[in-house]
Design a protein around this motif. Structure first.
Motif, PDB file in Angstrom:
ATOM      1  N   GLY A 191       0.801  -1.221   0.000  1.00 54.67           N
ATOM      2  CA  GLY A 191       0.000   0.000   0.000  1.00 54.67           C
ATOM      3  C   GLY A 191       0.832   1.269   0.000  1.00 54.67           C
ATOM      4  N   VAL A 192       1.884   1.317   0.833  1.00 52.10           N
ATOM      5  CA  VAL A 192       2.700   2.539   0.893  1.00 52.10           C
ATOM      6  C   VAL A 192       3.474   2.751  -0.402  1.00 52.10           C
ATOM      7  CG1 VAL A 192       2.902   2.556   3.408  1.00 52.10           C
ATOM      8  CG2 VAL A 192       4.632   1.377   2.069  1.00 52.10           C
ATOM      9  N   VAL A 193       3.837   1.665  -1.057  1.00 51.07           N
ATOM     10  CA  VAL A 193       4.511   1.783  -2.361  1.00 51.07           C
ATOM     11  C   VAL A 193       3.575   2.450  -3.362  1.00 51.07           C
ATOM     12  CG1 VAL A 193       5.516   0.494  -4.289  1.00 51.07           C
ATOM     13  CG2 VAL A 193       5.967  -0.233  -1.936  1.00 51.07           C
ATOM     14  N   LEU A 194       2.341   1.975  -3.413  1.00 53.53           N
ATOM     15  CA  LEU A 194       1.368   2.524  -4.362  1.00 53.53           C
ATOM     16  C   LEU A 194       0.992   3.955  -4.012  1.00 53.53           C
ATOM     17  CD1 LEU A 194      -0.869  -0.652  -4.728  1.00 53.53           C
ATOM     18  CD2 LEU A 194       0.871   0.189  -6.319  1.00 53.53           C
ATOM     19  N   LEU A 195       0.885   4.260  -2.728  1.00 55.67           N
ATOM     20  CA  LEU A 195       0.591   5.639  -2.313  1.00 55.67           C
ATOM     21  C   LEU A 195       1.680   6.597  -2.779  1.00 55.67           C
ATOM     22  CD1 LEU A 195      -0.724   5.050   1.333  1.00 55.67           C
ATOM     23  CD2 LEU A 195      -2.030   6.061  -0.557  1.00 55.67           C
ATOM     24  N   ASN A 196       2.932   6.174  -2.665  1.00 60.53           N
ATOM     25  CA  ASN A 196       4.033   7.034  -3.081  1.00 60.53           C
ATOM     26  C   ASN A 196       4.106   7.182  -4.594  1.00 60.53           C
ATOM     27  OD1 ASN A 196       6.030   8.042  -0.818  1.00 60.53           O
ATOM     28  ND2 ASN A 196       5.284   6.043  -0.143  1.00 60.53           N
TER      29      ASN A 196
ATOM     30  N   LEU B 109       3.440  10.706  -9.134  1.00 61.98           N
ATOM     31  CA  LEU B 109       2.981  10.860 -10.519  1.00 61.98           C
ATOM     32  C   LEU B 109       1.706  11.688 -10.628  1.00 61.98           C
ATOM     33  CD1 LEU B 109       3.620   7.226 -11.845  1.00 61.98           C
ATOM     34  CD2 LEU B 109       5.074   9.245 -12.135  1.00 61.98           C
ATOM     35  N   LYS B 110       1.179  12.123  -9.457  1.00 66.29           N
ATOM     36  CA  LYS B 110      -0.058  12.911  -9.408  1.00 66.29           C
ATOM     37  C   LYS B 110      -1.195  12.201 -10.157  1.00 66.29           C
ATOM     38  CE  LYS B 110       2.263  17.412  -8.919  1.00 66.29           C
ATOM     39  NZ  LYS B 110       3.604  16.850  -8.649  1.00 66.29           N
ATOM     40  N   LEU B 111      -1.376  10.917  -9.816  1.00 67.25           N
ATOM     41  CA  LEU B 111      -2.374  10.099 -10.502  1.00 67.25           C
ATOM     42  C   LEU B 111      -3.792  10.413 -10.013  1.00 67.25           C
ATOM     43  CD1 LEU B 111      -0.626   6.599 -10.365  1.00 67.25           C
ATOM     44  CD2 LEU B 111      -0.617   8.226 -12.261  1.00 67.25           C
TER      45      LEU B 111
ATOM     46  N   ILE C  66       3.547  -1.651 -14.870  1.00 66.02           N
ATOM     47  CA  ILE C  66       2.994  -2.276 -16.074  1.00 66.02           C
ATOM     48  C   ILE C  66       1.602  -1.726 -16.365  1.00 66.02           C
ATOM     49  CG2 ILE C  66       2.182  -4.463 -17.068  1.00 66.02           C
ATOM     50  CD1 ILE C  66       4.444  -5.836 -15.475  1.00 66.02           C
ATOM     51  N   LEU C  67       0.781  -1.588 -15.325  1.00 65.68           N
ATOM     52  CA  LEU C  67      -0.572  -1.062 -15.514  1.00 65.68           C
ATOM     53  C   LEU C  67      -0.561   0.370 -16.042  1.00 65.68           C
ATOM     54  CD1 LEU C  67      -2.352  -2.398 -12.288  1.00 65.68           C
ATOM     55  CD2 LEU C  67      -2.572  -3.276 -14.608  1.00 65.68           C
ATOM     56  N   LEU C  68       0.486   1.115 -15.687  1.00 65.69           N
ATOM     57  CA  LEU C  68       0.582   2.519 -16.104  1.00 65.69           C
ATOM     58  C   LEU C  68       1.311   2.683 -17.437  1.00 65.69           C
ATOM     59  CD1 LEU C  68       1.460   4.052 -12.618  1.00 65.69           C
ATOM     60  CD2 LEU C  68      -0.729   4.239 -13.824  1.00 65.69           C
ATOM     61  N   GLY C  69       1.671   1.568 -18.075  1.00 65.44           N
ATOM     62  CA  GLY C  69       2.292   1.638 -19.393  1.00 65.44           C
ATOM     63  C   GLY C  69       3.804   1.669 -19.370  1.00 65.44           C
TER      64      GLY C  69
ATOM     65  N   GLU D  19      15.339   1.434 -11.809  1.00 69.50           N
ATOM     66  CA  GLU D  19      15.821   2.166 -10.630  1.00 69.50           C
ATOM     67  C   GLU D  19      14.680   2.871  -9.910  1.00 69.50           C
ATOM     68  OE1 GLU D  19      17.119   2.410 -13.642  1.00 69.50           O
ATOM     69  OE2 GLU D  19      19.193   1.706 -13.467  1.00 69.50           O
ATOM     70  N   GLU D  20      13.739   3.435 -10.680  1.00 70.41           N
ATOM     71  CA  GLU D  20      12.594   4.114 -10.064  1.00 70.41           C
ATOM     72  C   GLU D  20      11.693   3.116  -9.349  1.00 70.41           C
ATOM     73  OE1 GLU D  20      11.794   8.033 -12.817  1.00 70.41           O
ATOM     74  OE2 GLU D  20      11.357   6.063 -13.690  1.00 70.41           O
ATOM     75  N   MET D  21      11.524   1.924  -9.923  1.00 74.81           N
ATOM     76  CA  MET D  21      10.727   0.902  -9.246  1.00 74.81           C
ATOM     77  C   MET D  21      11.377   0.493  -7.926  1.00 74.81           C
ATOM     78  SD  MET D  21       9.111  -1.621 -12.150  1.00 74.81           S
ATOM     79  CE  MET D  21      10.550  -1.811 -13.197  1.00 74.81           C
ATOM     80  N   VAL D  22      12.691   0.341  -7.941  1.00 73.15           N
ATOM     81  CA  VAL D  22      13.414   0.035  -6.695  1.00 73.15           C
ATOM     82  C   VAL D  22      13.202   1.157  -5.683  1.00 73.15           C
ATOM     83  CG1 VAL D  22      15.699  -0.240  -5.659  1.00 73.15           C
ATOM     84  CG2 VAL D  22      15.143  -1.447  -7.773  1.00 73.15           C
ATOM     85  N   HIS D  23      13.309   2.399  -6.132  1.00 77.42           N
ATOM     86  CA  HIS D  23      13.114   3.565  -5.253  1.00 77.42           C
ATOM     87  C   HIS D  23      11.761   3.496  -4.546  1.00 77.42           C
ATOM     88  CE1 HIS D  23      12.728   7.731  -3.903  1.00 77.42           C
ATOM     89  NE2 HIS D  23      11.600   7.795  -4.595  1.00 77.42           N
ATOM     90  N   PHE D  24      10.702   3.267  -5.303  1.00 71.88           N
ATOM     91  CA  PHE D  24       9.367   3.241  -4.700  1.00 71.88           C
ATOM     92  C   PHE D  24       9.178   2.008  -3.812  1.00 71.88           C
ATOM     93  CE2 PHE D  24       8.376   6.121  -8.316  1.00 71.88           C
ATOM     94  CZ  PHE D  24       7.954   7.205  -7.561  1.00 71.88           C
TER      95      PHE D  24
END
Length: 309
Positions: free
Chosen positions: A63-68, A73-75, A109-112, A118-123
């Motif tokens: 959850g915290v990963v997705l929140l960040n 990304l201002k989704l 993947i869902l966001l294209g 590196e950004e995925m690791v960051h989040f």
């Protein structure tokens, strides 16, 4: 509504001497995660297991990963996540990292595919921080990159994928609890320079052995003079299992992450299976239930099972 189902592997962190910088993906155990992109900005987390993990997004590793990600990304969209967890929390096999890395990669993947590795690791590291209080990537990196990874730096993120040696991994998870936070708390705050020099030599030797596919060098380098002597006291039968595994032909091994799981590397499947039997026997002797896994090193990390529009 776009949906995806992924298989997220367990990971072995540290690889004996590489505290917080080396990690390896294995095939079993693994979690399965289903992620769906929502029109509304809410984040919904559901667990199908009986581990009692919180489902409130701000208190959940995924959850915290997705929140960040959502905030950065201002989704205006959100996510629904169903987690089928088979990597038991507190096992030392990267349970929290699996949820965190799976959330980051699945959302990407869902966001294209708009995020870099590196950004995925960051989040994903936000999830590890929630779970252990420390932003570390040694479990997350092999989940996302596959194989064996070196975390040269976590700030800024600098991940180096290494080779994937053709070796077997035997891992045993005794059903005792070792909290990552506790395992970190007991570590020495100061170390001798001679011990540090020996440890640096082991880390460099192990990385060189992996890159050169020099199996004997890898075996000589799987030695930890800093962390294992302290943490091993928390793990029943550790010394017996390590000694007998080496006698049975193991290349080397030690504590998986912060424990209580123990892993051993072997060149042949027969050796790995022999080690599995002695691991199981060691815990049967003291009436501790255990789960044993034998697999190759996982070269690909997270695997997409199904993707739907």
């Amino acid at each position: 509504m776009k949906k995806i189902k992924i298989q997220v592997p367990a990971t072995v962190a540290n690889l004996v001497c590489g505290f917080d910088i080396l990690g390896m993906a294995i095939h079993e155990p693994y979690d399965e995660m289903e992620l769906k992109l929502l029109d509304s900005p809410e984040i919904i987390i559901r667990h199908t297991d009986h581990f009692g993990l919180p489902e409130e997004p701000s208190k959940n590793v995924a959850g915290v990963v997705l929140l960040n990600i959502q905030q950065h990304l201002k989704l205006t969209t959100g996510f629904e996540v169903i987690i089928h967890k088979h990597i038991k929390p507190g096992s030392g096999l990267g349970s929290s990292a699996a949820s965190a890395a799976g959330a980051a990669l699945g959302a990407n993947i869902l966001l294209g595919n708009i995020l870099s590795d590196e950004e995925m690791v960051h989040f994903a590291m936000y999830g590890e921080e929630l779970a252990s209080g420390v932003r570390h990537a040694d479990n997350i990196a092999p989940c996302i990159y596959g194989g064996i990874t070196l975390v040269k730096s976590s700030s800024p993120i600098d991940i180096i994928p290494l080779n994937t040696p053709d070796l077997f991994v035997t891992a045993v998870h005794p059903q005792v609890e070792v909290k990552t936070s506790d395992a970190r708390q007991i570590l020495k705050k100061n170390i001798l320079l001679k011990d540090a020099v020996e440890q640096w030599g082991n880390i460099a030797g192990l990385v060189a052995g992996i890159l050169k596919n020099d199996i004997p060098l890898m075996g000589r380098s799987l030695n930890d003079v800093l962390i294992e002597p302290v943490r091993s006291i928390l793990i029943p039968q550790f010394n017996e299992i390590k000694t007998k595994s080496l006698q049975a032909g193991a290349l080397g091994g030690g504590i998986s992450g912060s424990g209580p799981s123990i892993f051993m590397l072997a060149e042949k499947k027969e050796t790995a299976e022999s080690i599995a039997r002695l691991m199981k026997s060691a815990y049967n002797e003291i009436d501790i239930e255990s789960f044993v896994y034998v697999s190759k090193i996982n070269p690909s990390g997270i695997k997409i099972i199904k993707e739907d529009e």
